[in-house]
Structures are given as structure tokens and as C-alpha cells.
Design a protein around this motif. Structure first.
Motif, mmCIF file in Angstrom:
data_model
loop_
_atom_site.group_PDB
_atom_site.id
_atom_site.type_symbol
_atom_site.label_atom_id
_atom_site.label_comp_id
_atom_site.label_asym_id
_atom_site.label_seq_id
_atom_site.Cartn_x
_atom_site.Cartn_y
_atom_site.Cartn_z
ATOM 1 N N SER A 91 0.355 5.885 3.077
ATOM 2 C CA SER A 91 1.477 6.150 2.168
ATOM 3 C C SER A 91 1.108 6.080 0.691
ATOM 4 O O SER A 91 1.985 6.073 -0.158
ATOM 5 C CB SER A 91 2.648 5.199 2.444
ATOM 6 O OG SER A 91 3.114 5.357 3.758
ATOM 7 N N LYS A 92 -0.179 6.046 0.355
ATOM 8 C CA LYS A 92 -0.612 6.039 -1.038
ATOM 9 C C LYS A 92 -1.438 7.292 -1.313
ATOM 10 O O LYS A 92 -2.395 7.593 -0.591
ATOM 11 C CB LYS A 92 -1.451 4.783 -1.325
ATOM 12 C CG LYS A 92 -1.947 4.691 -2.749
ATOM 13 C CD LYS A 92 -2.740 3.405 -2.952
ATOM 14 C CE LYS A 92 -3.250 3.280 -4.377
ATOM 15 N NZ LYS A 92 -4.026 2.034 -4.584
ATOM 16 N N ILE A 93 -1.064 8.040 -2.349
ATOM 17 C CA ILE A 93 -1.801 9.248 -2.692
ATOM 18 C C ILE A 93 -3.140 8.853 -3.315
ATOM 19 O O ILE A 93 -3.190 8.156 -4.325
ATOM 20 C CB ILE A 93 -1.006 10.136 -3.664
ATOM 21 C CG1 ILE A 93 0.314 10.574 -3.018
ATOM 22 C CG2 ILE A 93 -1.821 11.370 -4.066
ATOM 23 C CD1 ILE A 93 1.203 11.400 -3.918
ATOM 24 N N VAL A 94 -4.232 9.295 -2.695
ATOM 25 C CA VAL A 94 -5.567 8.896 -3.149
ATOM 26 C C VAL A 94 -6.424 10.084 -3.560
ATOM 27 O O VAL A 94 -7.512 9.897 -4.108
ATOM 28 C CB VAL A 94 -6.301 8.099 -2.050
ATOM 29 C CG1 VAL A 94 -5.564 6.810 -1.736
ATOM 30 C CG2 VAL A 94 -6.479 8.934 -0.775
ATOM 31 N N ALA A 95 -5.954 11.309 -3.318
ATOM 32 C CA ALA A 95 -6.768 12.485 -3.639
ATOM 33 C C ALA A 95 -5.874 13.668 -3.966
ATOM 34 O O ALA A 95 -4.784 13.819 -3.400
ATOM 35 C CB ALA A 95 -7.703 12.835 -2.468
ATOM 36 N N THR A 135 0.817 -1.209 0.000
ATOM 37 C CA THR A 135 0.000 0.000 0.000
ATOM 38 C C THR A 135 0.846 1.252 0.000
ATOM 39 O O THR A 135 0.338 2.346 -0.197
ATOM 40 C CB THR A 135 -0.909 0.048 1.244
ATOM 41 O OG1 THR A 135 -0.112 0.212 2.415
ATOM 42 C CG2 THR A 135 -1.733 -1.215 1.344
ATOM 43 N N ALA A 136 2.156 1.096 0.210
ATOM 44 C CA ALA A 136 2.997 2.280 0.377
ATOM 45 C C ALA A 136 3.404 2.901 -0.943
ATOM 46 O O ALA A 136 3.477 4.109 -1.079
ATOM 47 C CB ALA A 136 4.252 1.926 1.182
ATOM 48 N N ILE A 176 -2.925 17.362 -1.521
ATOM 49 C CA ILE A 176 -2.995 15.927 -1.790
ATOM 50 C C ILE A 176 -3.303 15.171 -0.507
ATOM 51 O O ILE A 176 -2.809 15.508 0.568
ATOM 52 C CB ILE A 176 -1.696 15.389 -2.434
ATOM 53 C CG1 ILE A 176 -0.464 15.725 -1.581
ATOM 54 C CG2 ILE A 176 -1.536 15.915 -3.845
ATOM 55 C CD1 ILE A 176 0.836 15.142 -2.133
ATOM 56 N N GLY A 177 -4.127 14.141 -0.640
ATOM 57 C CA GLY A 177 -4.476 13.285 0.484
ATOM 58 C C GLY A 177 -3.765 11.958 0.360
ATOM 59 O O GLY A 177 -3.817 11.314 -0.695
ATOM 60 N N LYS A 205 -5.749 3.052 10.468
ATOM 61 C CA LYS A 205 -5.516 3.589 9.123
ATOM 62 C C LYS A 205 -5.080 5.044 9.263
ATOM 63 O O LYS A 205 -5.739 5.832 9.947
ATOM 64 C CB LYS A 205 -6.795 3.478 8.285
ATOM 65 C CG LYS A 205 -7.122 2.058 7.857
ATOM 66 C CD LYS A 205 -8.387 1.990 7.016
ATOM 67 C CE LYS A 205 -9.621 2.072 7.879
ATOM 68 N NZ LYS A 205 -10.863 1.827 7.112
ATOM 69 N N SER A 206 -3.960 5.391 8.635
ATOM 70 C CA SER A 206 -3.381 6.721 8.785
ATOM 71 C C SER A 206 -3.555 7.527 7.502
ATOM 72 O O SER A 206 -3.380 7.002 6.398
ATOM 73 C CB SER A 206 -1.895 6.624 9.121
ATOM 74 O OG SER A 206 -1.684 5.874 10.303
#
Length: 590
Positions: free
Chosen positions: A515-519, A336-337, A510-511, A486-487
Motif C-alpha cells: 500500500s505504499k507507492i515506491v516506484a 506502511t499503508a 506506479i509500483g 509482501k504484496s
């Protein structure tokens, strides 16, 4: 300048020139961070690590290259910051081990020293993935061994080593799809190339020019190694992280175990045969390390059946300092990172103990020991106060922009009068330095690293701790707590990029979730809401919001109102974190 060998003075000058070159270009290395966040810090960490080694070498250099390499190794080990710094310290640790027997190194010996450094670093990693600093070091060392048979000139050899390192660096995007997608080369590999450029600068320019450079007369900037200038679209079927090249199910021996057997206590009186013990462990395990003496047996193994391992160990004595991690679980976290390299503590579990050179005492200063002590890394005054209120003894200032060194952790551990000390690194880039500190004090202090990768995970771990519980119970409880959290975090993008088909413009909010950019959005509330929407699933019940130093009170109030209206079943807590760069840190728990 032709040289047939290098002595301690030459090696010292090479290292100082390499440190200077890296320092000059640290910001460029930072800019190569895979994520477009404002705290890409590979260059900073490598620079601080290399500077620590160089400073130690300035104080303790001799005419012997072996002695100087040993001094550098210990300086780097204690000064290592972040994953990149720890890996760098291991490369030079191996070099120092080979060079220890020599006062001077010729071409073949220097090449062999480089290769030993690579072997040391690779051995420390359970599943090394190509396309990182390890690849650059490996290709350069391999070519050095080849070319050393064809020249007796160290300068000519270093010219070839540098050229091969640059070639390997330019190829890293072909090995790691995420680098190709973002349009950069590996940042750690670039840092190593700069160090090699410094080595080459000394060997070609002579000692006088390099000494002036080290003392502050900086040479003209050297041309950077090749960097891609625009993103390359990669099919969505291509995995975008280094660890994703390994399938979780491929981790056959999933439990990473470390413990000691006290041969003076318990046991059945059975004679210990190290070879038979290793063979028994290998039935359902690999990565086996067994180090024994008359009193203690240290064991490291990756096993399918941890219960069988412990039952076998009990034949020879009482088991202490048990450390068990599920590598499949950690691999799922790494998937997920999406980072260029994110090794966890167990990746360096095979590093043998090396005695610390820190002046701080390794024993507690007080006779009356508390059962437990805590050290946590924090970024922001408000977050530090939260940790203190939860009973943390020492709070180290840190985070992405300022990673504590191995020595910082060692000194903090030494200052606490407790039988067992827990470390909460609270950042994936600090875990290795914490683990290295634990290894340095092995046999002197009981230390457990809880591999918390974010501030919310660290807070959850501290909440889960119970003073009256045993070490094993507390460790299990804290590991379980961080697995449930969940962070999320909101910051600004520092460059245009495309990650997994998400187009990001410089300056946008950015959201980031685990560790994964989702927004990505031009508006802070929109980015924050989009991030929270991806995080709040499956009946989650608790949301904690830590406001940053730049968070606006009205925006925060509006965000909380949106949360309460959209998710009425969720309990929302808001605390002033004061963290830099990140407007909000979010924690979501079931």
C-alpha cells in the motif's frame, strides 16, 4: 422554509435528498483518494451504502422519525461497503438509537441525535485519528448542540451544521499531513458534507422540489467544499499517515481479545460477579466489554497478558470462538499503508450485536455439516479459479472498484453448510464489512475473519489451512501466513502528485508495495522491476506473479527473464489473474 420539528416524512425526504446529492458527486469523492490510483472508491462505497439505506427507507417509512431512523440504520448496516460505508452506517446507527423514542425531533433533539451518532462511531474506534469523516461529523454535531440552544428552527440549525461541516472538511489537511501533501481534503468527510447538503436542500426547498430531485430531475450541481488545488511540500520529518501519529510502542495493551464463555460447560462452579470480573481484567487491560446472561458471557478486552485473561475466564466455563490479534503488529502494517484511514477488524470489536434483517436463513441449509467453509473476495476470473482450486466454497466478486456489502457476506455465510466459516476479504477496504457480517451472525454462526489485505495474502492463508487442524490452530497458521507475505501491484497514476518526495505524473506506471507507492516510471517494465527490487530483500525465495487483464505477454516474459537472471535463487510462479486495472500483482515470500 421554517420548521420547528421533523417527523418521519421529513426525515425520509432528507435522507433521499442526501442520497441523491451524494450520488451526483460520487465521482468527485472518488477523485479525492489519497493515492493517485484508478480505483479510488470512497465515493462509490458511500454511495452504495447510502443507497441501500435509502431504498430500505422508501419501502418502510412511517410518520415516526424514530421508526424511520431505525429502518435507515438497519439498511445502512446491511448495505455498508468499504471502510467509509461502515463508518457512515455507525454514524446513523447512533442517530437512530437516540431518535427511537421520538415521533418528531425538535432542534435540541436533532442535535443530540447527531451527537449520539458521533459518540457511537468514535466508541467503535480504538485509536481514532483526526482529519477524517469522524472529525467532520464531530465538529458539525458539536456546533449543532451549541446552536440548538439558540434556535427553534430546524432549517436554521441545519444551515449552521452544514457550514460547520464544510469548515471542518477544509481543515482536514491541517490534521492529516498526507492530505496536505497530496493536495486534497478527506474523501469520507467530503461525502458526509454532500449528504448534509441534501438534508439542507430539502429543508430549504420544501418537499415537492426534493421529491422531483429524488425521482430523477437532478438540481443544479452544488459548489463543492474547498479542495486544495496543488500539493504543499511537507518536511520529510512529518509523518504521512493517520495511524503514524501514534507510535507502535504506545499501544500498551497490545492483544485484542474476543471470546465467549459457555457457563453451562466446564468451569469451577464459581459464582460470576460481573463487576469483579471487569476489575480483574482491568489490572492489565482496557477497552473492556462484558455482556452476560445465564448461559453465555461475551468478553472483549485489550490486554498485556492474554494467558491470564483466558485462565480467569476458565473459572466460569468453556471458552469458545476465541479471537486474538496483536495490535502492534497491525499498527506496523498500517504505518506502511500511508492511507487516509485504514481501520482493522479489531477497531470495531466493541460494536454490540444487532440482529440481521436479511431474509437468507441464518442456519445452514443441510443437516450434515462440513467442519469448515471458506468465503474469499476476488477480482479477476483467474484469481477466482485459484481460490476455488484451494477449496474456497464461495467467491465474491470484488476488489477496490466493487466492494461486497455486509449483506453479501451474510448471505454467503448463510449459504454454506459448515460448522465454522472463514472469511478472506483480501482488501483492507473490505475487512470492516466482513467483520460487521460476522458480528451480525454472532451466536448463530461461527465465523472468523482473517484480515487479509491483498489477493496474495488471501491465497497464502488458503494454502496454510489444514482440514484436520482445530479452529485455533488454523486461525494461527493463516494469520502467520499473511504476515509473511509482501504484496505488490502495478497500475497507472490518474493524476499528478508528490508522495514522500516521489514525483508522480498522470498516466505513469506506479509500483505499490504493501500500500505504499515506491516506484513511478513511463515504462511498465521499469516500474515493475523497481517495485520487485524493493520487495526482494533478506533472502526471499518465492515470487508469484498474477497477470492482469491488460498485461502484455511479451512484457511478462521479459519481466520473468529479468527476475530469473537478477535473482537466480528465487523460484518464480506465473498465473493468469485477469484482474482489472492492475497489470501485475506480486507476492514475495521467504
Amino acid at each position: 422554509m421554517s420548521k420547528r420539528s421533523i417527523n418521519g416524512a421529513d426525515f425520509t425526504a432528507m435522507v433521499l435528498a442526501g442520497a441523491e446529492k451524494l450520488q451526483q458527486h460520487a465521482e468527485h469523492v472518488n477523485s479525492l483518494n489519497v493515492f493517485p490510483v484508478p480505483d479510488g472508491d470512497t465515493g462509490t462505497n458511500m454511495n452504495l451504502t447510502m443507497t441501500a439505506g435509502a431504498n430500505e427507507l422508501k419501502k418502510n417509512n412511517t410518520a415516526s422519525v424514530g421508526q424511520c431512523a431505525g429502518v435507515l440504520s438497519k439498511g445502512l448496516l446491511m448495505g455498508a461497503r468499504g471502510n467509509s460505508g461502515v463508518i457512515l452506517s455507525q454514524l446513523f446507527r447512533g442517530l437512530g438509537r437516540y431518535a427511537a423514542q421520538y415521533d418528531e425531533l425538535n432542534t435540541q433533539q436533532f442535535a443530540a441525535a447527531l451527537q449520539t451518532g458521533v459518540d457511537t462511531a468514535y466508541k467503535a474506534v480504538v485509536k481514532p485519528v483526526e482529519g477524517t469523516i469522524l472529525t467532520v461529523a464531530k465538529e458539525a454535531a458539536r456546533h449543532a448542540v451549541y446552536f440548538a440552544r439558540r434556535t427553534t428552527d430546524i432549517t436554521e440549525l441545519m444551515t449552521e451544521v452544514l457550514a460547520k461541516a464544510k469548515e471542518a472538511l477544509a481543515n482536514t489537511p491541517e490534521l492529516l499531513p498526507v492530505l496536505k501533501q497530496v493536495g486534497v481534503v478527506d474523501s469520507g468527510g467530503q461525502g458526509l458534507v454532500y449528504i448534509y447538503e441534501g438534508f439542507h436542500q430539502y429543508l430549504t426547498s420544501g418537499s415537492t422540489a426534493v421529491q422531483h430531485s429524488v425521482q430523477g430531475q437532478a438540481p443544479a450541481p452544488a459548489a463543492a467544499a474547498p479542495v486544495l488545488t496543488k500539493p504543499v511540500n511537507v518536511p520529510s520529518s512529518v509523518q504521512s499517515s493517520a495511524q503514524s501519529q501514534l507510535h507502535t510502542e504506545d499501544i500498551e495493551f497490545l492483544y485484542d481479545m474476543e471470546f465467549f464463555i459457555n457457563r453451562q460447560l466446564g468451569g469451577t462452579g464459581a459464582n460470576f460477579d460481573e463487576e469483579k470480573f471487569r476489575k480483574a481484567l482491568s489490572v492489565n487491560g482496557d477497552s473492556i466489554i462484558v455482556i452476560s446472561d445465564d448461559e453465555t458471557i461475551k468478553v472483549h478486552v485489550h490486554s498485556k497478558t492474554p494467558g491470564d485473561v483466558l485462565n480467569l475466564a476458565l473459572l466460569y466455563g468453556e471458552i469458545t470462538q476465541i479471537h486474538i490479534l496483536n495490535m502492534r503488529e497491525q499498527h506496523r502494517d498500517l504505518l506502511t499503508a500511508g492511507m487516509d484511514i485504514a481501520p482493522m477488524p479489531e477497531l470495531f470489536a466493541e460494536i454490540p450485536k444487532e440482529h440481521s434483517t436479511v431474509q437468507a436463513p441464518a442456519v445452514p441449509p443441510a443437516d450434515d455439516l462440513a467442519p469448515y467453509g471458506f468465503i474469499a473476495v476476488s477480482s479477476g476470473d483467474g484469481i477466482s479459479e485459484i481460490f476455488k482450486s484451494l477449496g474456497v466454497d464461495v467467491v465474491l466478486a470484488g476488489g477496490q472498484t466493487m466492494n461486497p456489502s455486509t449483506e453479501d457476506f451474510v448471505n454467503a455465510i448463510s449459504s454454506i453448510s459448515a460448522k465454522h466459516v472463514y472469511l478472506l476479504p483480501n482488501n483492507s477496504n473490505i475487512v470492516l464489512a466482513a467483520q460487521q457480517a460476522k458480528d451480525l451472525l454472532e451466536g448463530e454462526r461461527e465465523v472468523t475473519v482473517i484480515p487479509s489485505k491483498s489477493i496474495p495474502q488471501g491465497i497464502a492463508a488458503a494454502f496454510a489451512f489444514q482440514e484436520d487442524d482445530a479452529v485455533e490452530t488454523n486461525t494461527e497458521s493463516m494469520l502467520e501466513a499473511i504476515s509473511q507475505v509482501k504484496s505488490g501491484q502495478v497500475t497507472n497514476a490518474v493524476r499528478d502528485t508528490v508522495i514522500e518526495e516521489l514525483e508522480i505524473k498522470s498516466g505513469q506506471f506506479i509500483g505499490i508495495s504493501n500500500s505504499k507507492i515506491v516506484a513511478a516510471s513511463d515504462e511498465l517494465p521499469a516500474a515493475s522491476q523497481a517495485l520487485l527490487t524493493t520487495m526482494l530483500v533478506n533472502g526471499d525465495e518465492i515470487v508469484t506473479v498474477l497477470t492482469g487483464a491488460e498485461a502484455d505477454a511479451e512484457v511478462t516474459e521479459s519481466l520473468i527473464s529479468w527476475l530469473e537472471e537478477t535473482y537466480p535463487q528465487v523460484e518464480v510462479e506465473v498465473h493468469e489473474g485477469g484482474q482489472p486495472l492492475y497489470y501485475y500483482l506480486f507476492s514475495v515470500e521467504p
